[in-house]
Write a protein that holds these residues in place. Structure first.
Motif, PDB file in Angstrom:
ATOM      1  N   LEU A 111       0.756  -1.202  -0.134  1.00 32.33           N
ATOM      2  CA  LEU A 111      -0.059  -0.058  -0.022  1.00 32.33           C
ATOM      3  C   LEU A 111       0.783   1.160   0.026  1.00 32.33           C
ATOM      4  O   LEU A 111       1.596   1.400   0.899  1.00 32.33           O
ATOM      5  CB  LEU A 111      -0.843   0.067   1.268  1.00 32.33           C
ATOM      6  CG  LEU A 111      -1.989  -0.771   1.156  1.00 32.33           C
ATOM      7  CD1 LEU A 111      -1.698  -2.185   1.318  1.00 32.33           C
ATOM      8  CD2 LEU A 111      -3.108  -0.392   2.438  1.00 32.33           C
ATOM      9  N   VAL A 112       0.812   2.064  -0.819  1.00 30.50           N
ATOM     10  CA  VAL A 112       1.589   3.212  -1.243  1.00 30.50           C
ATOM     11  C   VAL A 112       0.717   4.553  -0.874  1.00 30.50           C
ATOM     12  O   VAL A 112      -0.490   4.798  -1.489  1.00 30.50           O
ATOM     13  CB  VAL A 112       2.105   3.356  -2.436  1.00 30.50           C
ATOM     14  CG1 VAL A 112       3.038   4.613  -2.634  1.00 30.50           C
ATOM     15  CG2 VAL A 112       2.794   2.058  -2.919  1.00 30.50           C
ATOM     16  N   PHE A 113       1.221   5.319   0.109  1.00 36.56           N
ATOM     17  CA  PHE A 113       0.334   6.358   0.400  1.00 36.56           C
ATOM     18  C   PHE A 113       0.402   7.555  -0.677  1.00 36.56           C
ATOM     19  O   PHE A 113       1.467   7.733  -1.317  1.00 36.56           O
ATOM     20  CB  PHE A 113       0.982   7.094   1.750  1.00 36.56           C
ATOM     21  CG  PHE A 113       0.125   7.987   2.664  1.00 36.56           C
ATOM     22  CD1 PHE A 113      -0.890   7.624   3.088  1.00 36.56           C
ATOM     23  CD2 PHE A 113       0.332   9.469   2.418  1.00 36.56           C
ATOM     24  CE1 PHE A 113      -1.895   8.486   3.922  1.00 36.56           C
ATOM     25  CE2 PHE A 113      -0.472  10.354   3.206  1.00 36.56           C
ATOM     26  CZ  PHE A 113      -1.666   9.769   3.666  1.00 36.56           C
ATOM     27  N   HIS A 114      -0.775   8.157  -1.061  1.00 32.64           N
ATOM     28  CA  HIS A 114      -0.881   9.066  -2.054  1.00 32.64           C
ATOM     29  C   HIS A 114       0.234  10.396  -2.134  1.00 32.64           C
ATOM     30  O   HIS A 114       1.088  10.398  -3.035  1.00 32.64           O
ATOM     31  CB  HIS A 114      -2.262   9.802  -2.453  1.00 32.64           C
ATOM     32  CG  HIS A 114      -3.210   8.706  -2.864  1.00 32.64           C
ATOM     33  ND1 HIS A 114      -3.150   7.978  -4.208  1.00 32.64           N
ATOM     34  CD2 HIS A 114      -4.393   8.346  -2.349  1.00 32.64           C
ATOM     35  CE1 HIS A 114      -4.085   7.345  -4.473  1.00 32.64           C
ATOM     36  NE2 HIS A 114      -4.907   7.509  -3.300  1.00 32.64           N
ATOM     37  N   ARG A 115       0.236  11.035  -0.981  1.00 30.50           N
ATOM     38  CA  ARG A 115       1.160  12.106  -0.987  1.00 30.50           C
ATOM     39  C   ARG A 115       2.410  11.868  -0.318  1.00 30.50           C
ATOM     40  O   ARG A 115       2.485  10.779   0.346  1.00 30.50           O
ATOM     41  CB  ARG A 115       0.462  13.328  -0.467  1.00 30.50           C
ATOM     42  CG  ARG A 115       0.333  13.425   1.256  1.00 30.50           C
ATOM     43  CD  ARG A 115      -0.490  14.358   1.622  1.00 30.50           C
ATOM     44  NE  ARG A 115      -0.865  14.421   3.018  1.00 30.50           N
ATOM     45  CZ  ARG A 115      -0.127  14.579   4.210  1.00 30.50           C
ATOM     46  NH1 ARG A 115       1.005  14.848   3.974  1.00 30.50           N
ATOM     47  NH2 ARG A 115      -0.474  13.942   5.222  1.00 30.50           N
ATOM     48  N   HIS A 116       3.291  12.659  -0.546  1.00 30.35           N
ATOM     49  CA  HIS A 116       4.859  12.281  -0.090  1.00 30.35           C
ATOM     50  C   HIS A 116       4.845  12.334   1.284  1.00 30.35           C
ATOM     51  O   HIS A 116       4.673  13.701   1.840  1.00 30.35           O
ATOM     52  CB  HIS A 116       5.803  12.786  -0.905  1.00 30.35           C
ATOM     53  CG  HIS A 116       7.177  12.669  -0.421  1.00 30.35           C
ATOM     54  ND1 HIS A 116       7.701  11.283  -0.293  1.00 30.35           N
ATOM     55  CD2 HIS A 116       8.211  13.177   0.290  1.00 30.35           C
ATOM     56  CE1 HIS A 116       8.925  11.079   0.100  1.00 30.35           C
ATOM     57  NE2 HIS A 116       9.103  12.471   0.527  1.00 30.35           N
TER      58      HIS A 116
END
Length: 133
Positions: free
Chosen positions: A33-38
């Motif tokens: 799962l990759v968070f949208h914002r950095h």
């Protein structure tokens, strides 16, 4: 390593993150799962974001547990090599070759799914995530 995460491994947009099937499927169902914002650290998230993110991780874990009949789910949030919040959610199965070791320490030849096998796996996980599994 090329593009990461691989667009052809996309599973689901969960709101604050996107889920992808990990490129190496030696451990079947390994999902990221990759968070949208950095953002690099959990404490940098607003409390409601932290709550939603762990709910997303739990949702993915539940789906993987169901379809792979996992004995255990492993969760990893490291960020040493890629400093961006991304969770590894890894089903550990009854036939796991090293059930007491973290996946990073298990020597293996990576398993790369392609074609029909990749699409079938993506469809199974998507269906479970959408409550149709």
């Amino acid at each position: 390593m090329g593009t990461w995460p691989r667009p052809d491994h996309f599973l689901e947009d969960l709101g604050l993150s996107k889920a992808y099937l990990h490129e190496d499927q030696f451990f079947p169902g390994w999902t990221v799962l990759v968070f949208h914002r950095h953002v690099t650290e959990l404490f940098q998230l607003a409390p409601p974001e932290r709550v939603q993110l762990i709910e997303d991780v739990s949702r993915v874990a539940g789906a993987l547990f169901e379809i792979y009949h996992a004995k255990k789910i492993n969760y990893e949030l490291l960020g040493n090599q890629l400093p961006h919040i991304h969770w590894h959610v890894i089903p550990r199965l009854p036939n796991d070759p090293a059930p007491l070791e973290p996946v990073w320490r298990v020597p293996h030849t990576p398993v790369h799914l392609t074609g029909v096998t990749l699409q079938h796996t993506i469809d199974r996980v998507r269906s479970a995530l959408r409550g149709k599994g």
